[in-house]
Structure formats: C-alpha cells, structure tokens
Design a protein around this motif. Structure first.
Motif, PDB file in Angstrom:
ATOM      1  N   HIS A 105       0.840  -1.193   0.000  1.00 17.85           N
ATOM      2  CA  HIS A 105       0.000   0.000   0.000  1.00 17.85           C
ATOM      3  C   HIS A 105       0.881   1.251   0.000  1.00 17.85           C
ATOM      4  N   TYR A 106       0.456   2.280  -0.715  1.00 19.78           N
ATOM      5  CA  TYR A 106       1.340   3.441  -0.897  1.00 19.78           C
ATOM      6  C   TYR A 106       1.713   4.141   0.408  1.00 19.78           C
ATOM      7  N   ARG A 107       0.881   3.954   1.465  1.00 22.55           N
ATOM      8  CA  ARG A 107       1.217   4.614   2.739  1.00 22.55           C
ATOM      9  C   ARG A 107       2.101   3.747   3.628  1.00 22.55           C
ATOM     10  N   SER A 108       2.324   2.481   3.233  1.00 23.37           N
ATOM     11  CA  SER A 108       3.122   1.576   4.079  1.00 23.37           C
ATOM     12  C   SER A 108       4.598   1.672   3.722  1.00 23.37           C
ATOM     13  N   PRO A 109       5.452   1.361   4.712  1.00 19.98           N
ATOM     14  CA  PRO A 109       6.876   1.299   4.378  1.00 19.98           C
ATOM     15  C   PRO A 109       7.150   0.080   3.489  1.00 19.98           C
ATOM     16  N   LEU A 110       8.205   0.149   2.722  1.00 17.70           N
ATOM     17  CA  LEU A 110       8.512  -0.912   1.769  1.00 17.70           C
ATOM     18  C   LEU A 110       9.996  -1.258   1.903  1.00 17.70           C
ATOM     19  N   THR A 111      10.286  -2.549   2.032  1.00 18.67           N
ATOM     20  CA  THR A 111      11.695  -2.929   2.203  1.00 18.67           C
ATOM     21  C   THR A 111      12.276  -3.446   0.892  1.00 18.67           C
ATOM     22  N   TYR A 112      13.362  -2.827   0.487  1.00 17.14           N
ATOM     23  CA  TYR A 112      14.021  -3.222  -0.752  1.00 17.14           C
ATOM     24  C   TYR A 112      14.861  -4.466  -0.518  1.00 17.14           C
ATOM     25  N   SER A 113      14.698  -5.485  -1.360  1.00 14.73           N
ATOM     26  CA  SER A 113      15.590  -6.643  -1.312  1.00 14.73           C
ATOM     27  C   SER A 113      15.648  -7.262  -2.695  1.00 14.73           C
ATOM     28  N   GLU A 114      16.717  -7.953  -2.960  1.00 14.75           N
ATOM     29  CA  GLU A 114      16.875  -8.617  -4.258  1.00 14.75           C
ATOM     30  C   GLU A 114      15.734  -9.614  -4.467  1.00 14.75           C
ATOM     31  N   GLU A 115      15.362 -10.311  -3.387  1.00 19.12           N
ATOM     32  CA  GLU A 115      14.297 -11.328  -3.484  1.00 19.12           C
ATOM     33  C   GLU A 115      12.979 -10.667  -3.913  1.00 19.12           C
ATOM     34  N   ALA A 116      12.680  -9.520  -3.283  1.00 21.76           N
ATOM     35  CA  ALA A 116      11.421  -8.836  -3.610  1.00 21.76           C
ATOM     36  C   ALA A 116      11.422  -8.391  -5.072  1.00 21.76           C
ATOM     37  N   LEU A 117      12.577  -7.914  -5.542  1.00 18.21           N
ATOM     38  CA  LEU A 117      12.659  -7.472  -6.938  1.00 18.21           C
ATOM     39  C   LEU A 117      12.579  -8.651  -7.899  1.00 18.21           C
ATOM     40  N   GLU A 118      13.212  -9.771  -7.531  1.00 12.88           N
ATOM     41  CA  GLU A 118      13.115 -10.984  -8.363  1.00 12.88           C
ATOM     42  C   GLU A 118      11.654 -11.422  -8.466  1.00 12.88           C
ATOM     43  N   ALA A 119      10.958 -11.382  -7.317  1.00 11.57           N
ATOM     44  CA  ALA A 119       9.545 -11.781  -7.303  1.00 11.57           C
ATOM     45  C   ALA A 119       8.726 -10.849  -8.196  1.00 11.57           C
ATOM     46  N   ALA A 120       9.043  -9.546  -8.140  1.00 12.23           N
ATOM     47  CA  ALA A 120       8.325  -8.579  -8.981  1.00 12.23           C
ATOM     48  C   ALA A 120       8.614  -8.856 -10.456  1.00 12.23           C
ATOM     49  N   GLU A 121       9.847  -9.250 -10.742  1.00  9.54           N
ATOM     50  CA  GLU A 121      10.211  -9.559 -12.131  1.00  9.54           C
ATOM     51  C   GLU A 121       9.412 -10.757 -12.632  1.00  9.54           C
TER      52      GLU A 121
END
Ligand SMILES: [Zn+2]
Length: 496
Positions: free
Chosen positions: A295-311
């Motif tokens: 959600h746009y108001r929540s904090p978001l943690t950057y990680s390689e795993e999260a980006l791989e999942a988004a990919e």
C-alpha cells in the motif's frame, strides 16, 4: 472515492473544488542520482494521477525542482563546478530515470532559481502582515504568530522542537522560527532582494510555486512521509498566512518510505540503491510492480528477493497477455468485468494499489486457466492490458526483447527482462555467443566439467543457458559488462 488525509488523520470522501484536480508534489533537489525512495514517491503519485484521469478528472500537476540548496552548493564546490551546472546535470538524470520508469511528466516543473520574484513577493507579504521578520540580511517566519502550527504532524510546538535540530542563530527571535530567505555567504550563488543579496529557503519555494501555478487552494498536496515535518508544516503556515485562505491544501497525501534493512533509504543514512543501479538489473515494470505491491502509505523494504519476485510477476502478466486465443472469438468467453469492478473498488478506497495489483494477478491466472480450457480470452486480455497500462503504468509487453540468432548450429534465444532501452550491445552478445560456442564444442568432446563451468560462470553474470533439442537457449536476466565477459574469457583461455 475515498482518500486518507494526513491533516485529519482519516479517510475522507474525495471532493475536489472543480473538475480540474489541482495537485502539487514536492520535487527533487538535484545534487546526485535519484534512489529507489524517489522512485517510490513519483511512481505512487504517477499512479494516483493516472487513476484520477481514468475516473474522468482533469488533473493539473505541478512538481518543483529545488535547484539551489546547501547540498547542491557543497557538492558543486567539492567537484569544482558551478551550482547551476551540477543541478542541471542531475535534473537531466532525474528526467531520464522518470522516463525510463514510464512516469508521466507533470504539467509544470518550476525551478527555484527561476521563481525568485514570486518568492520575494510572498516573503515581503509575510513581513508586511507581521508573520515574518528580517534580521541581518535573512528573513525568518515567526511561528508564534500562528495558533495552529503543528496541525499536520499533530504535534505540539514543544514536541516539534525536540524532534528537530534547531540552529539557534543569534538573530532569531525564537528557536523554532525558520528561514524564508538566507543572507548570502561569500562564494555562494545569490540574488538581489529587499534584504540584501541572498537565496530562498527550501520551504518558501513550494509555497510560492504552488500559489503561482495552482492558486490559493490545492486539492492534493503530496510527498513522502519524511516531508510532513518540518517541510509541509512550514508550507502550510507560510501559504495560509500569506493568502488568508484555509486550507492551503484540501487533501494531504503522503507515501511510505523505502527501507534498506532496518534503515530508511536515504543519502543521509548512506544506505541507498540508485534507480540506475536497479534498472541495470531489473526491468522498469519489475520496479513498478515491486513498489505497487504494498500500500502506498506503508513502508517498503528493498531486497533482491522482492525485486526478483516482482520480475516474475511482470513475466506472469506478460504471459497472460501474450497467450494466443485459439477460439477465434467463438463460443464461451471469459468475463473480466468482475475483476474490473474489483480493481476500481480497490483504487476508490484510498488508492489501494496493492489490492488493485493483486486483482490483476488473479485475472492473469484466470486467463491462463480459461485459455487452457479453450475459453475465449481475448476480451479479458484487453481488460488486463488496459488496466495495467493506463492506471498502473506498466509497459507490458513491449519491455521484453525477443530475438533469435544462430550459434554453432544451435538456436540462441535472447529473451526476457530487458527493456527496449536496454538492447544488448553487439560487443556483449558477440562475447556471450563465443562462450556458448565454446561450450557446445566442450559438450561434443564430452568435457562436461568445462561445459558446466562455462554455464555456471555465465549464470553468475546473469546469462542463463538451457540445452534444448534445437540447441542452446540463452536468456539474459541482465546485461553483463563487456569487461566481465572479457575477464571470464581470459580466465577460461578462450580467444575472442
Ligand atoms: Zn515542498
């Protein structure tokens, strides 16, 4: 439509003043490359703008560029260039990043250095009304002259005072008073003013520019949660004291911040990933999906795993959109209307982008199942594609490059995860092809150890080899540098 308003601390019915939504979002201070925290803020407000337009509103969107600031002056001095040269360079870099991330341009990008007359007019107005005072060439806002300072961050003056580093400065009447105009220091860029040579403070810029381009009252004022205090609190007292019109902004929207590990991603913590670094590894769609997955108001943690999942999420959407409809439009068709409704319901509820994105993934899954079952999917595919593109700003599927070339008798397929802007340079593909060829020869000679070594080392560089009946498929997850390939070839003793 409901939006969460920081000012009231509640979700409120969205009722703009007219058909045209007046929106102001705080822009960048261009002294370095932007990081993923900036990407989050501008992607969030890009999706909000896109959704308002999708719902039939006209939007006038203004975003400032703070092209004069202590940080710009310091960095320019270190590099031995002028402040304007430095700001120009990183403003270009900013626009380059925004375009690659498919962020629609705002209507106006006023620059602080080009708005000095308006800034001086507002400061003079505040002095005339008793809200500000000049002291030794600087001008300060008198926070005790207003009764509601702190209403946005919901804090008392005492709490605010302990929350920030106050420069005492002997010329100030009260420690919390903040600078509207800063007297010039030797060697700094400065402008003529009624109080002598100097330059504007950061907070006053946003008040002056929003007043000039959007009038006394904004519908939406946006920015990151880190700007609530002191920046936005100060914008409110400046603007409301100058115009006498309250509220300065009807709805205050703030996006959550990107974390890297435990810390906020920022230049000051030294923990950051620039947009350019991320784009070297992941597609623009993956970065947008990563940011929109919470959600746009929540904090978001950057990680390689999260980006791989988004990919892989981007791949799933692309696959669903690219499936061939074998029915020729005959027979039963998949009805995507319930998904479209759910998507709108989610976005109408304070722009619940995470929920809206989840609806699109559900629809993609249903398209795949329906396609397997022989149901017509082409209408559902257009619904998915139009919501993903028009509202969430994904580029699907043009961000993928697929091309087939022939190497050593086998097919080399170049696919996936590459934006159009990131076509593989010939110097890179020639080297990769040479390595693949060497591996094909190793396999012919049954030298499995060397063949595995080549595959493993290329995988470390982001190039995946798969053996098929037709030959070797090559997939670029990212584009390796010419130098890293050159080194690998040297190490494996392969001539170019
Ligand atoms: Zn601002």
């Amino acid at each position: 439509m409901k939006v969460y308003n920081t000012l009231s601390g509640q979700k409120e019915e969205f009722l703009p003043q007219g058909d045209e939504v007046k929106m102001y979002v705080c822009g960048v201070t261009p002294y370095d490359d932007c990081h993923i925290g900036h990407a989050m803020s501008y992607i969030v407000f890009d999706v909000i703008t896109r959704y308002l337009k999708f719902r039939g509103y006209k939007v006038k969107y203004v975003q400032n560029i703070t092209d004069i600031d202590d940080k710009i002056i310091d960095r320019a001095n270190k590099l031995g260039i002028s402040a304007s040269e430095l700001a120009g360079k990183f403003t270009d870099s900013y626009f380059d990043d925004m375009d690659t991330l498919n962020i629609e341009r705002a209507d106006i990008y006023p620059r602080a250095t080009e708005e000095i007359p308006k800034i001086i007019e507002v400061i003079q107005g505040l002095i005339d009304k008793g809200y500000a005072y000049a002291a030794q060439g600087s001008v300060y806002f008198r926070v005790n002259s207003v009764s509601d300072y702190g209403k946005l961050s919901h804090r008392s003056l005492e709490a605010m005072m302990s929350a920030c580093n106050i420069e005492m400065g002997r010329q100030k009447e009260y420690p919390m008073d903040f600078a509207l105009w800063k007297a010039a220091k030797p060697g700094e860029p400065s402008w003529e003013s009624p109080w002598g040579q100097g330059r504007p403070g950061w907070h006053i810029e946003c008040s002056a520019m929003s007043l000039k381009y959007l009038g006394d009252t904004l519908d939406i004022h946006g920015g990151g949660q880190d700007l609530v205090f002191p920046h936005h609190e100060n914008e409110i007292v400046q603007s409301e004291s100058f115009t006498g019109a309250k509220p300065f902004a009807k709805y205050w929207l703030h996006n959550g911040l990107v974390q890297l590990g435990e810390d906020k991603m920022s230049k000051s913590t030294g923990k950051l990933i620039t947009i350019k670094e991320a784009l070297g590894k992941y597609s623009p769609d993956a970065i947008r999906i990563f940011i929109l997955s919470s959600h746009y108001r929540s904090p978001l943690t950057y990680s390689e795993e999260a980006l791989e999942a988004a990919e892989s999420g981007a791949d799933r959407l692309t696959q669903a959109i690219s499936r061939h409809d074998h029915t020729g439009g005959k027979g039963e068709a998949l009805d995507a209307e319930p998904y479209r409704k759910q998507f709108i319901e989610a976005m109408d509820d304070d722009f619940n982008n995470a929920q809206a994105l989840a609806v699109l993934f559900d629809l993609a899954r249903e398209i795949n199942q329906a396609g397997d079952a022989g149901t017509s999917i082409d209408k559902a595919q257009s619904t998915l594609l139009s919501l993903a593109r028009e509202v969430l700003g994904l580029k699907l599927p043009e961000t993928r490059t697929v091309r087939t070339v022939s190497v050593g008798g086998g097919a080399v397929k170049i696919s996936g995860r590459l934006s159009v802007r990131r076509i593989i340079p010939d110097t890179v593909s020639a080297r990769v092809n040479r390595l693949v060829e060497e591996r094909v020869n190793c396999r012919k000679e049954k030298n499995w150890q060397r063949s595995d070594e080549i595959r493993k080392r290329l995988a470390e560089l982001g190039v995946i080899l798969e053996d098929t009946k037709a030959g070797t498929d090559v997939t670029y997850k990212r584009v390796p540098s010419e130098e890293s390939l050159e080194n690998l070839m040297k190490e494996l003793r392969i001539d170019s």
